[in-house]
Scaffold this active site. Structure first.
Site, PDB file in Angstrom:
ATOM      1  N   TYR A 271       2.113  79.511  34.735  1.00  0.00           N
ATOM      2  CA  TYR A 271       3.271  79.610  33.841  1.00  0.00           C
ATOM      3  C   TYR A 271       2.891  80.353  32.564  1.00  0.00           C
ATOM      4  CZ  TYR A 271       6.697  78.103  30.332  1.00  0.00           C
ATOM      5  OH  TYR A 271       7.624  78.079  29.321  1.00  0.00           O
ATOM      6  N   HIS A 272       1.723  80.043  32.043  1.00  0.00           N
ATOM      7  CA  HIS A 272       1.246  80.686  30.819  1.00  0.00           C
ATOM      8  C   HIS A 272       1.048  82.183  31.035  1.00  0.00           C
ATOM      9  CE1 HIS A 272      -1.912  81.799  27.822  1.00  0.00           C
ATOM     10  NE2 HIS A 272      -1.143  81.082  27.026  1.00  0.00           N
TER      11      HIS A 272
END
Length: 277
Positions: free
Chosen positions: A156-157
């Site tokens: 996600y990052h």
């Protein structure tokens, strides 16, 4: 190449790029407006890359399910070592502008909302920083091929940082002085730590904890800068940040903060010490 007036995308012009506090090398002097137009043109390509990245994660995990984990230690040393050198170089090239402006009267406002006293070196390393987020997607390949646990925070990052920095460069965010310089600093430490670990150098557990603490601190500062510029814009004071970028930044930095806090607690206080990644 002559100095440029750079449009900020909202109908105003940015001051000329200057060299009062750091010398920009010839390779760092480039056509800034053209680079922004190219990123705007290729934004769909960046989005497609993120979709492909997620697809390859699931495909890779499925492919590795019945296969033994690869070692890749030597490759990992080279990969992390190169990213560490890149991050250290980026920090040395972007920090001078950040420090010079922040240390002046009204430095917070000038650093977050204007391009005053801007330099080609910072602009160049902002562009390279943005493009490097494509390269850093390769981190995930090592996790999958070595059959390590892939947590949600990791991918996600990677996706959101890529898209956020891409859009921020398109709009030529003055806040890169904060966001980019902080990220270069944290990544310089993080990839150096990963390099040492890959080389089987005995690294104190406290150093890993320190890196995570710095990542959390980075999210707190990111939230503060976004809140600060939101209040500036809302009060009617000129600020060269699109409101959409501010709201998006608040959302993304907010989720980062929560996810990194969760990771910190689980990794260092709840989960087994031997499993800390």
């Amino acid at each position: 190449m002559s100095l440029l007036n750079v449009s900020n995308g909202v109908g105003e012009s940015w001051p000329n790029v200057k060299s009062e506090y750091i010398h920009a090398f010839d390779f760092e002097v480039f056509d800034i407006p053209r680079s922004r137009l190219l990123l705007t043109e290729y934004r769909p390509w960046a989005i497609t890359t993120c979709v492909l990245y997620v697809s390859l994660i699931y495909a890779g995990q499925l492919w590795m399910k019945s296969r033994p984990a690869y070692n890749l230690r030597s490759t990992l040393v080279i990969w992390n070592g190169l990213l560490a050198i890149f991050s250290i170089t980026g920090l040395f090239r972007t920090f001078p502008e950040f420090f010079f402006i922040v240390s002046r009267p009204d430095g917070l406002y000038k650093s977050a909302c204007t391009s005053d006293i801007h330099n080609y070196a910072t602009a160049f390393w902002a562009l390279i920083f943005t493009l490097s987020k494509l390269v850093e997607l390769g981190d995930t390949a090592f996790v999958i091929l070595r059959k390590q646990k892939l947590i949600f925070l990791h991918w996600y990052h990677h996706i959101t940082v890529l898209l956020m920095t891409w859009i921020y460069y398109e709009t030529y965010e003055p806040c890169f002085r904060w966001f980019g310089t902080m990220n270069y600093f944290v990544h310089a430490l993080m990839y150096t730590y990963f390099t040492l670990k890959a080389m089987k150098v005995r690294v104190p557990r406290s150093l890993a904890m320190c890196v995570t603490v710095l990542q959390i601190a980075q999210m707190i500062v990111g939230l503060y800068i976004n809140v600060y510029t939101y209040n500036i814009k809302s009060s009617g004071v000129p600020c060269d940040r699109p409101m959409g970028n501010i709201v998006g930044g608040l959302s993304i930095y907010g989720t980062y903060f929560l996810l990194f806090i969760h990771f910190f607690v689980k990794a260092y206080f709840v989960g087994p010490k031997s499993k800390t990644n």
